[in-house]
Write a protein that holds these residues in place. Structure first.
Motif, PDB file in Angstrom:
ATOM      1  N   PRO A 212      57.834  32.969  24.342  1.00 23.87           N
ATOM      2  CA  PRO A 212      59.202  32.643  24.761  1.00 23.87           C
ATOM      3  C   PRO A 212      59.825  31.620  23.819  1.00 23.87           C
ATOM      4  N   ALA A 213      61.143  31.586  23.786  1.00 22.99           N
ATOM      5  CA  ALA A 213      61.845  30.652  22.906  1.00 22.99           C
ATOM      6  C   ALA A 213      61.657  29.215  23.383  1.00 22.99           C
ATOM      7  N   VAL A 214      61.671  28.250  22.446  1.00 23.85           N
ATOM      8  CA  VAL A 214      61.629  26.828  22.785  1.00 23.85           C
ATOM      9  C   VAL A 214      62.862  26.149  22.185  1.00 23.85           C
ATOM     10  N   THR A 215      63.447  25.217  22.924  1.00 25.17           N
ATOM     11  CA  THR A 215      64.669  24.553  22.475  1.00 25.17           C
ATOM     12  C   THR A 215      64.513  23.046  22.316  1.00 25.17           C
ATOM     13  N   SER A 216      63.369  22.509  22.733  1.00 21.71           N
ATOM     14  CA  SER A 216      63.145  21.072  22.603  1.00 21.71           C
ATOM     15  C   SER A 216      61.670  20.812  22.319  1.00 21.71           C
ATOM     16  N   GLY A 217      61.378  19.593  21.868  1.00 23.06           N
ATOM     17  CA  GLY A 217      60.008  19.272  21.530  1.00 23.06           C
ATOM     18  C   GLY A 217      59.529  20.086  20.344  1.00 23.06           C
ATOM     19  N   LEU A 218      58.230  20.353  20.281  1.00 21.93           N
ATOM     20  CA  LEU A 218      57.646  21.095  19.171  1.00 21.93           C
ATOM     21  C   LEU A 218      56.503  21.959  19.674  1.00 21.93           C
ATOM     22  N   ARG A 219      56.539  23.239  19.312  1.00 24.86           N
ATOM     23  CA  ARG A 219      55.433  24.148  19.620  1.00 24.86           C
ATOM     24  C   ARG A 219      54.773  24.559  18.298  1.00 24.86           C
ATOM     25  N   VAL A 220      53.452  24.415  18.252  1.00 16.56           N
ATOM     26  CA  VAL A 220      52.687  24.768  17.056  1.00 16.56           C
ATOM     27  C   VAL A 220      51.793  25.957  17.381  1.00 16.56           C
ATOM     28  N   THR A 221      51.944  27.033  16.616  1.00 19.37           N
ATOM     29  CA  THR A 221      51.108  28.221  16.789  1.00 19.37           C
ATOM     30  C   THR A 221      50.099  28.288  15.652  1.00 19.37           C
ATOM     31  N   VAL A 231      43.600  30.892  16.942  1.00 23.34           N
ATOM     32  CA  VAL A 231      42.380  30.132  16.742  1.00 23.34           C
ATOM     33  C   VAL A 231      42.277  29.135  17.900  1.00 23.34           C
ATOM     34  N   THR A 232      41.796  29.643  19.022  1.00 21.42           N
ATOM     35  CA  THR A 232      41.684  28.843  20.234  1.00 21.42           C
ATOM     36  C   THR A 232      40.742  27.661  20.026  1.00 21.42           C
ATOM     37  N   GLY A 233      41.097  26.505  20.603  1.00 19.72           N
ATOM     38  CA  GLY A 233      40.253  25.320  20.487  1.00 19.72           C
ATOM     39  C   GLY A 233      40.580  24.436  19.314  1.00 19.72           C
ATOM     40  N   THR A 234      41.513  24.857  18.456  1.00 17.18           N
ATOM     41  CA  THR A 234      41.913  24.028  17.321  1.00 17.18           C
ATOM     42  C   THR A 234      42.638  22.766  17.824  1.00 17.18           C
ATOM     43  N   LYS A 235      42.311  21.626  17.250  1.00 16.24           N
ATOM     44  CA  LYS A 235      42.977  20.378  17.613  1.00 16.24           C
ATOM     45  C   LYS A 235      44.181  20.174  16.702  1.00 16.24           C
ATOM     46  N   VAL A 236      45.344  19.972  17.307  1.00 17.89           N
ATOM     47  CA  VAL A 236      46.575  19.735  16.556  1.00 17.89           C
ATOM     48  C   VAL A 236      46.986  18.281  16.770  1.00 17.89           C
ATOM     49  N   VAL A 237      47.155  17.548  15.675  1.00 15.58           N
ATOM     50  CA  VAL A 237      47.478  16.119  15.741  1.00 15.58           C
ATOM     51  C   VAL A 237      48.837  15.870  15.105  1.00 15.58           C
ATOM     52  N   THR A 267      54.124  14.250  10.958  1.00 11.77           N
ATOM     53  CA  THR A 267      53.152  14.987  10.150  1.00 11.77           C
ATOM     54  C   THR A 267      52.235  15.735  11.101  1.00 11.77           C
ATOM     55  N   VAL A 268      52.076  17.044  10.874  1.00 11.68           N
ATOM     56  CA  VAL A 268      51.319  17.913  11.770  1.00 11.68           C
ATOM     57  C   VAL A 268      50.052  18.386  11.054  1.00 11.68           C
ATOM     58  N   ASN A 276      39.289  25.620   7.252  1.00 10.06           N
ATOM     59  CA  ASN A 276      39.894  24.581   6.426  1.00 10.06           C
ATOM     60  C   ASN A 276      41.034  23.935   7.217  1.00 10.06           C
ATOM     61  N   TYR A 277      41.141  22.621   7.146  1.00  8.18           N
ATOM     62  CA  TYR A 277      42.237  21.975   7.870  1.00  8.18           C
ATOM     63  C   TYR A 277      43.544  22.199   7.111  1.00  8.18           C
ATOM     64  N   LEU A 278      44.661  22.101   7.839  1.00  6.78           N
ATOM     65  CA  LEU A 278      45.973  22.321   7.240  1.00  6.78           C
ATOM     66  C   LEU A 278      46.920  21.236   7.725  1.00  6.78           C
ATOM     67  N   THR A 279      47.663  20.637   6.787  1.00  7.73           N
ATOM     68  CA  THR A 279      48.606  19.568   7.114  1.00  7.73           C
ATOM     69  C   THR A 279      50.008  19.920   6.639  1.00  7.73           C
ATOM     70  N   LEU A 280      50.977  19.721   7.499  1.00  7.95           N
ATOM     71  CA  LEU A 280      52.392  19.831   7.158  1.00  7.95           C
ATOM     72  C   LEU A 280      52.955  18.419   7.243  1.00  7.95           C
ATOM     73  N   ALA A 281      53.227  17.808   6.092  1.00  9.42           N
ATOM     74  CA  ALA A 281      53.596  16.395   6.043  1.00  9.42           C
ATOM     75  C   ALA A 281      55.092  16.186   6.197  1.00  9.42           C
ATOM     76  N   ASN A 282      55.453  15.135   6.947  1.00 12.88           N
ATOM     77  CA  ASN A 282      56.836  14.669   7.072  1.00 12.88           C
ATOM     78  C   ASN A 282      57.807  15.771   7.482  1.00 12.88           C
TER      79      ASN A 282
END
Length: 444
Positions: A212-221, A231-237, A267-268, A276-282
């Motif tokens: 479903p669509a999101v309009t606020s906050g942040l959803r990370v898939t 990838v169930t169980g992945t920790k998102v920081v 930074t996500v 492998n870990y993945l970072t999206l900065a700023n």
């Protein structure tokens, strides 16, 4: 020949192997019937051939071959009684390095009403002959309204069946040729699968999870790069500009982690022990064009789980030449991400002796290289690495348990080989002694 690096030597093998496979074989590839037309006559020099303006003497084979400077030199109008039947097909011939060789098609557009298959223009097979099919991608997780392009592959028994039409898509495509083997669909809420009927007989499908669509906050898939699965169980920081942690969530069964209070610049980072870990900065959620929906695609650690195949090359010709071969498996991803180690495997110390030009111990040849000289095997065995990915059970359905653990995958095996005179290898290898940085990739 001095072997400075394994890459220089390998590049020489590749170049020689590929060059050996181009132009020398006059087997017709475009539907014509090959006749001799003076090409098999024995010769010592050009004057021994029927017409020195149309033939040259190949001193390596001591046979006359069709010569040319431009494409028109290969046509019947120029060659007259020495017309080449393999140039009379609908694609004609090309002048390739001074030799007349049959032209090959590359797309269906080259063939008019026919289809391009294996370089030749032939009638396209009927989709009704398919006995099974597979949709790619076979698993998609995306927000509603996302356009996704799908392809379908079909087989007749164990043989690929590449039809031009006869495919029925459900839901109906939003773009793409009606009845074609690919289509773009815009995902709508409530859609759980994409189905394809091939020739009105067999059918196959892809699983779809529409978010479903999101309009606020942040959803990370978070999804697997090679399978499309969550990838169930992945920790998102989520952290701030100083690196301090703001929020931490764990990816659920639908592949998402939601941060309802997230705002501004963050930074996500996605962490999973098997990937492998993945970072999206700023990432600035307040910036123009920013979205509240982020997709993070991660790849499994290939050093933890790998497989593949092994064997050797059969039917090696008993000629006094060098026999070169490279075997590998298909790789996912962009060619710019190509890893030679992944493509050709780890190196194996090999004693290499080729006539009087090479005599060296413990040459680090890649596992995927086959090498022999005359009747002597130098490195007869080859092996290729695989990648964890998608596989099926005996009934044809996806084996989700094995896919989730990374214990299976489906790749295509490929190999290229050549029977090369020693003189050709010497020139190819000596021009590449500077390593990969000196390779003319256009010529290769």
């Amino acid at each position: 020949m001095k072997l400075n690096t394994r890459l220089a030597f390998l590049a020489g093998l590749v170049a020689a192997g590929l060059l050996a496979g181009c132009g020398g074989d006059k087997t017709n590839t475009d539907g014509g019937t090959k006749t001799d037309a003076g090409q098999s006559e024995s010769c010592l020099d050009d004057t021994d051939c029927p017409d020195t303006s149309l033939f040259f003497c190949n001193t390596l084979t001591s046979k006359c071959e069709a010569a040319c400077r431009v494409k028109e030199d290969c046509g019947a109008a120029k060659r007259g009684e020495y017309a080449l039947d393999y140039c009379s097909g609908n694609l004609g011939c090309q002048c390739d390095e001074g030799k007349c060789v049959a032209s090959l098609c590359s797309t269906d557009a080259d063939c008019g009403s026919l289809a391009c298959r294996n370089g030749s223009c032939v009638p396209a097979p009927a989709a009704s002959g398919a006995t099974r099919c597979q949709v790619t991608p076979d698993y998609v997780v995306a927000p509603a309204g996302t356009p996704v392009k799908f392809w379908v592959s079909a087989w007749s028994g164990t043989d690929p069946l590449v039809a031009k039409e006869g495919f029925t898509w459900t839901p109906a495509p939003t773009s793409g040729a009606t009845g074609g083997s690919s289509a773009t669909l815009t995902l709508a809420a409530g859609t759980t699968s994409v189905q394809v009927s091939v020739g009105g007989g067999v059918s196959c499908s892809a699983k779809v999870t529409v978010l479903p669509a999101v309009t606020s906050g942040l959803r990370v898939t978070v999804t697997d790069e090679l399978t499309g699965r969550p990838v169930t169980g992945t920790k998102v920081v989520l952290s701030d500009a100083t690196g301090a942690t703001l929020f931490t969530e764990t990816v659920g069964a639908d592949g998402t982690a939601t941060f309802g209070s997230a705002s501004g610049k963050v930074t996500v980072t996605a962490f999973n022990a098997g990937y492998n870990y993945l970072t999206l900065a700023n990432y600035d959620m307040a910036a123009a064009g920013a979205t509240n929906d982020l997709s993070m695609v991660i790849r499994r650690n290939q050093t933890d789980k790998y497989g593949g195949y092994k064997g050797t090359f059969k039917n090696v010709p008993p000629t006094p030449n060098i026999k070169l071969g490279i075997a590998s498996a298909s790789l996912a991803g962009s060619v710019t991400d190509l890893s030679l180690t992944q493509l050709l495997g780890p190196t194996e110390p090999t004693d290499v002796k080729i006539g009087t030009i090479v005599d060296q111990k413990d040459v680090p040849l890649p596992a995927g290289v086959f090498l022999a000289y005359d009747v002597n095997s130098i490195k007869p065995n080859v092996s290729a690495q695989g990648l964890a990915g998608v596989c099926t059970k005996a009934d044809g359905t996806a084996d989700e348990d094995a896919i989730a653990t990374g214990s299976c995958g489906t790749r295509s095996a490929w190999a290229v080989a050549g029977d090369v005179p020693l003189s050709e290898l010497s020139g190819a290898a000596s021009s590449l002694t500077g390593g990969l940085s000196g390779i003319n990739f256009g010529q290769l």
